[in-house]
Design a protein around this motif. Structure first.
Motif, PDB file in Angstrom:
ATOM      1  N   GLY A 292       0.818  -1.206   0.000  1.00 39.92           N
ATOM      2  CA  GLY A 292       0.000   0.000   0.000  1.00 39.92           C
ATOM      3  C   GLY A 292       0.847   1.248   0.000  1.00 39.92           C
ATOM      4  O   GLY A 292       2.037   1.227  -0.311  1.00 39.92           O
ATOM      5  N   GLY A 293       0.227   2.351   0.371  1.00 42.50           N
ATOM      6  CA  GLY A 293       0.943   3.612   0.415  1.00 42.50           C
ATOM      7  C   GLY A 293       1.463   4.023  -0.943  1.00 42.50           C
ATOM      8  O   GLY A 293       0.802   3.840  -1.965  1.00 42.50           O
ATOM      9  N   ILE A 294       2.676   4.559  -0.941  1.00 40.34           N
ATOM     10  CA  ILE A 294       3.294   5.018  -2.177  1.00 40.34           C
ATOM     11  C   ILE A 294       4.280   3.950  -2.612  1.00 40.34           C
ATOM     12  O   ILE A 294       5.250   3.654  -1.910  1.00 40.34           O
ATOM     13  CB  ILE A 294       3.995   6.376  -1.963  1.00 40.34           C
ATOM     14  CG1 ILE A 294       2.943   7.406  -1.516  1.00 40.34           C
ATOM     15  CG2 ILE A 294       4.681   6.837  -3.238  1.00 40.34           C
ATOM     16  CD1 ILE A 294       3.401   8.291  -0.409  1.00 40.34           C
ATOM     17  N   GLU A 295       4.028   3.347  -3.763  1.00 40.61           N
ATOM     18  CA  GLU A 295       4.841   2.228  -4.203  1.00 40.61           C
ATOM     19  C   GLU A 295       6.020   2.683  -5.068  1.00 40.61           C
ATOM     20  O   GLU A 295       7.071   2.996  -4.575  1.00 40.61           O
ATOM     21  CB  GLU A 295       3.963   1.211  -4.942  1.00 40.61           C
ATOM     22  CG  GLU A 295       3.033   0.446  -4.025  1.00 40.61           C
ATOM     23  CD  GLU A 295       3.761  -0.582  -3.163  1.00 40.61           C
ATOM     24  OE1 GLU A 295       4.594  -1.334  -3.703  1.00 40.61           O
ATOM     25  OE2 GLU A 295       3.505  -0.619  -1.949  1.00 40.61           O
ATOM     26  N   TRP A 296       5.839   2.786  -6.386  1.00 38.57           N
ATOM     27  CA  TRP A 296       6.993   2.937  -7.274  1.00 38.57           C
ATOM     28  C   TRP A 296       7.364   4.376  -7.593  1.00 38.57           C
ATOM     29  O   TRP A 296       8.322   4.603  -8.317  1.00 38.57           O
ATOM     30  CB  TRP A 296       6.788   2.114  -8.536  1.00 38.57           C
ATOM     31  CG  TRP A 296       6.849   0.665  -8.233  1.00 38.57           C
ATOM     32  CD1 TRP A 296       5.798  -0.201  -8.137  1.00 38.57           C
ATOM     33  CD2 TRP A 296       8.013  -0.094  -7.902  1.00 38.57           C
ATOM     34  NE1 TRP A 296       6.233  -1.448  -7.776  1.00 38.57           N
ATOM     35  CE2 TRP A 296       7.596  -1.413  -7.625  1.00 38.57           C
ATOM     36  CE3 TRP A 296       9.367   0.214  -7.813  1.00 38.57           C
ATOM     37  CZ2 TRP A 296       8.486  -2.426  -7.266  1.00 38.57           C
ATOM     38  CZ3 TRP A 296      10.252  -0.789  -7.453  1.00 38.57           C
ATOM     39  CH2 TRP A 296       9.807  -2.095  -7.190  1.00 38.57           C
ATOM     40  N   GLY A 297       6.664   5.350  -7.064  1.00 37.98           N
ATOM     41  CA  GLY A 297       7.253   6.672  -7.093  1.00 37.98           C
ATOM     42  C   GLY A 297       6.414   7.810  -7.615  1.00 37.98           C
ATOM     43  O   GLY A 297       5.678   7.672  -8.582  1.00 37.98           O
ATOM     44  N   PRO A 298       6.522   8.979  -6.981  1.00 39.69           N
ATOM     45  CA  PRO A 298       5.868  10.205  -7.427  1.00 39.69           C
ATOM     46  C   PRO A 298       6.664  10.870  -8.551  1.00 39.69           C
ATOM     47  O   PRO A 298       7.703  10.374  -8.999  1.00 39.69           O
ATOM     48  CB  PRO A 298       5.859  11.075  -6.172  1.00 39.69           C
ATOM     49  CG  PRO A 298       6.322  10.209  -5.045  1.00 39.69           C
ATOM     50  CD  PRO A 298       7.135   9.141  -5.671  1.00 39.69           C
ATOM     51  N   ALA A 299       6.170  12.032  -9.001  1.00 35.39           N
ATOM     52  CA  ALA A 299       6.871  12.891  -9.963  1.00 35.39           C
ATOM     53  C   ALA A 299       6.725  14.328  -9.484  1.00 35.39           C
ATOM     54  O   ALA A 299       5.811  14.651  -8.720  1.00 35.39           O
ATOM     55  CB  ALA A 299       6.287  12.726 -11.368  1.00 35.39           C
ATOM     56  N   THR A 300       7.622  15.186  -9.934  1.00 35.44           N
ATOM     57  CA  THR A 300       7.544  16.593  -9.551  1.00 35.44           C
ATOM     58  C   THR A 300       7.901  17.483 -10.726  1.00 35.44           C
ATOM     59  O   THR A 300       8.703  17.096 -11.583  1.00 35.44           O
ATOM     60  CB  THR A 300       8.472  16.901  -8.361  1.00 35.44           C
ATOM     61  OG1 THR A 300       8.360  18.279  -7.991  1.00 35.44           O
ATOM     62  CG2 THR A 300       9.918  16.577  -8.680  1.00 35.44           C
ATOM     63  N   ASP A 301       7.274  18.667 -10.754  1.00 34.81           N
ATOM     64  CA  ASP A 301       7.634  19.694 -11.736  1.00 34.81           C
ATOM     65  C   ASP A 301       8.356  20.862 -11.069  1.00 34.81           C
ATOM     66  O   ASP A 301       8.541  21.925 -11.669  1.00 34.81           O
ATOM     67  CB  ASP A 301       6.394  20.189 -12.489  1.00 34.81           C
ATOM     68  CG  ASP A 301       5.309  20.721 -11.567  1.00 34.81           C
ATOM     69  OD1 ASP A 301       5.580  20.889 -10.350  1.00 34.81           O
ATOM     70  OD2 ASP A 301       4.182  20.961 -12.037  1.00 34.81           O
TER      71      ASP A 301
END
Length: 455
Positions: A292-301
């Motif tokens: 659960g939660g955040i698995e393989w990754g966010p992105a940012t600008d």
């Protein structure tokens, strides 16, 4: 399919679960060459130039890392950064100035379900190698102490430790400060150690550990902790809140720098890399859990961090006439997309998952890595949909259902399915995405999809 493709000079390099590697024409999908390696292509593909020749690098499920000539597919070298029999490489190699940086994780966490397995002896590590030859330049374990036999715990048939702290993720490089940042996994057995579930700063040139910051202490856990009897479960029996995604290094409006992290606890953090990981802010977006939660990754600008929530859940029932349990993914729980300001963690918007409807073997969870382009972020879902969200307000501006049959350019029957692990790749006005991931009860598939702008 779970290996993220790489696009370079009009070619797409992609790997499959059968060990195959392809070099395709980005515009048409026609194959320049194909070859096969020892095991499942487990990491994403990285490209670097050795001399004037493009070379592709990747890791497999057996723990080997390969270098192939990008023009022909010829193998240039093969090496194993860790010799433990259960080692694996999920972290995409990072190429920089003739060096390759490699994280090592393992399958030992899953092997622990067997009562006969002496759990556990693997130690995660980061390794730097010469990209031209595969020669090891330095290697740094995330547990300095070698494992040794320990007294049996409440459940274990045999106990070794300390162990675990796998590096599942690509490192984040900070060359101006001769530093790299690595996120780590949990311990597999007791005793729990100080760099599990952590952000670790290493000297880029030598591998020296500069500092570390732990986000969840005493998180010793393995797969047997989920089973009746917990045959090899450590006494700590932690929540399994390790990191499955890399950190993102950004500059804040006030000139300060920040590292952004998403954890399986469903908490997003911003920490100061220049003050040994001092917390700047943190924000919770879900419940978290083993997958659960955040698995393989966010992105940012650079303004916001865009975070997809997994929180996949399972419906558990006893099989008729036995004590065995059956697990089916819950079609009503998990998923969602969030935007948080990078300077203070304020939630700018959130978008709930559209839901599975009547689709079988479906979860709305969004485990796959997020990919960003100016104005939009892409997130794949366990329900097979690939969606684009407006960075301004979170509105879904494009939605494509990949869970269907396709007429393929190579004539092989193709079917999409669940999307997990790899985020789509945007390059040259096109978007490339893999679809079909059968783990955790999702719909299997076998396609690489290429999208272009509508005329």
């Amino acid at each position: 399919m779970r290996s993220q493709p790489a696009v370079y000079r009009g070619r797409v390099f992609v790997g499959g679960q059968d060990g195959s590697i392809y070099a395709l024409d980005a515009a048409t999908g026609c194959a320049y060459w194909s070859t096969a390696v020892q095991s499942q292509v487990r990491s994403g593909i990285a490209v670097g130039e050795i001399g004037a020749n493009p070379t592709i690098f990747f890791g497999d499920s057996a723990g080997y890392v390969y270098a192939l000539d990008g023009a022909s597919g010829k193998q240039l070298w093969k090496m194993r950064p860790d010799e433990h029999p259960a080692s694996t490489v999920t972290a995409t190699p990072v190429f920089y100035q003739g060096r390759l940086y490699l994280g090592s994780a393992s399958r030992e966490e899953a092997l622990s379900i067997s009562q006969e397995y002496p759990c556990c002896t693997f130690r995660g590590s980061e390794t730097a190698v010469d990209a031209a030859t595969g020669r090891v330049l330095w290697k740094r374990y995330m547990i300095p102490e070698a494992p040794k036999e320990r007294p049996k715990g409440r459940h274990a048939s045999a106990a070794w430790g300390p162990s675990g702290v796998g590096v599942w993720t690509a490192p984040t490089l900070d060359p101006e400060h001769d530093t790299m940042y690595v996120t780590t996994g949990d311990n597999y057995s007791d005793p729990a150690t100080s760099m599990s579930d952590s952000l670790v700063a290493l000297r880029l040139s030598t591998g020296e550990i500069l500092w570390s910051k732990q986000f969840t202490a005493k998180d010793a856990w393995n797969s047997s902790c989920q089973l009746p009897g917990k045959v090899n479960c450590p006494d700590s029996d932690g929540p399994d809140f390790d990191f499955a995604s890399s950190a993102a290094l950004v500059s804040l409006p006030n000139g300060q720098r920040a590292l952004l992290l998403g954890q399986k606890s469903a908490v997003v953090y911003a920490v100061d890399p220049d003050r040994k990981g001092q917390t700047l802010w943190q924000a919770r977006i879900g419940e978290g859990g083993t997958v659960g939660g955040i698995e393989w990754g966010p992105a940012t600008d650079g303004r916001n961090i865009y975070v997809a929530l997994s929180d996949i859940r399972f419906q558990v029932a006893l099989k008729p006439g036995s004590n065995d349990r059956s697990y089916q993914i819950d079609p009503h729980k998990g998923g969602g997309m969030f935007a948080l300001r990078v300077d203070n963690g304020e939630r700018m918007w959130q978008t709930p998952p559209p839901g599975c409807g009547e689709r079988p073997s479906c979860s709305p969870a969004q485990s796959a890595a997020v990919s960003a382009i100016p104005g939009a972020v892409f997130s794949g879902s366990e329900d097979g949909h690939l969606r684009a969200y407006s960075t301004a307000n979170g509105k879904i501006v494009w939605d494509y259902d990949t869970s269907r049959e396709f007429t393929t350019v190579n004539g092989v029957p193709g079917h999409g399915g669940a999307i997990d692990v790899a985020g789509p790749v945007a390059a040259g006005g096109m978007l490339f995405a893999v679809s079909g991931y059968p783990a955790r009860g999702g719909v299997p598939g076998n396609v690489l999809l290429a999208f272009s702008l509508e005329p």
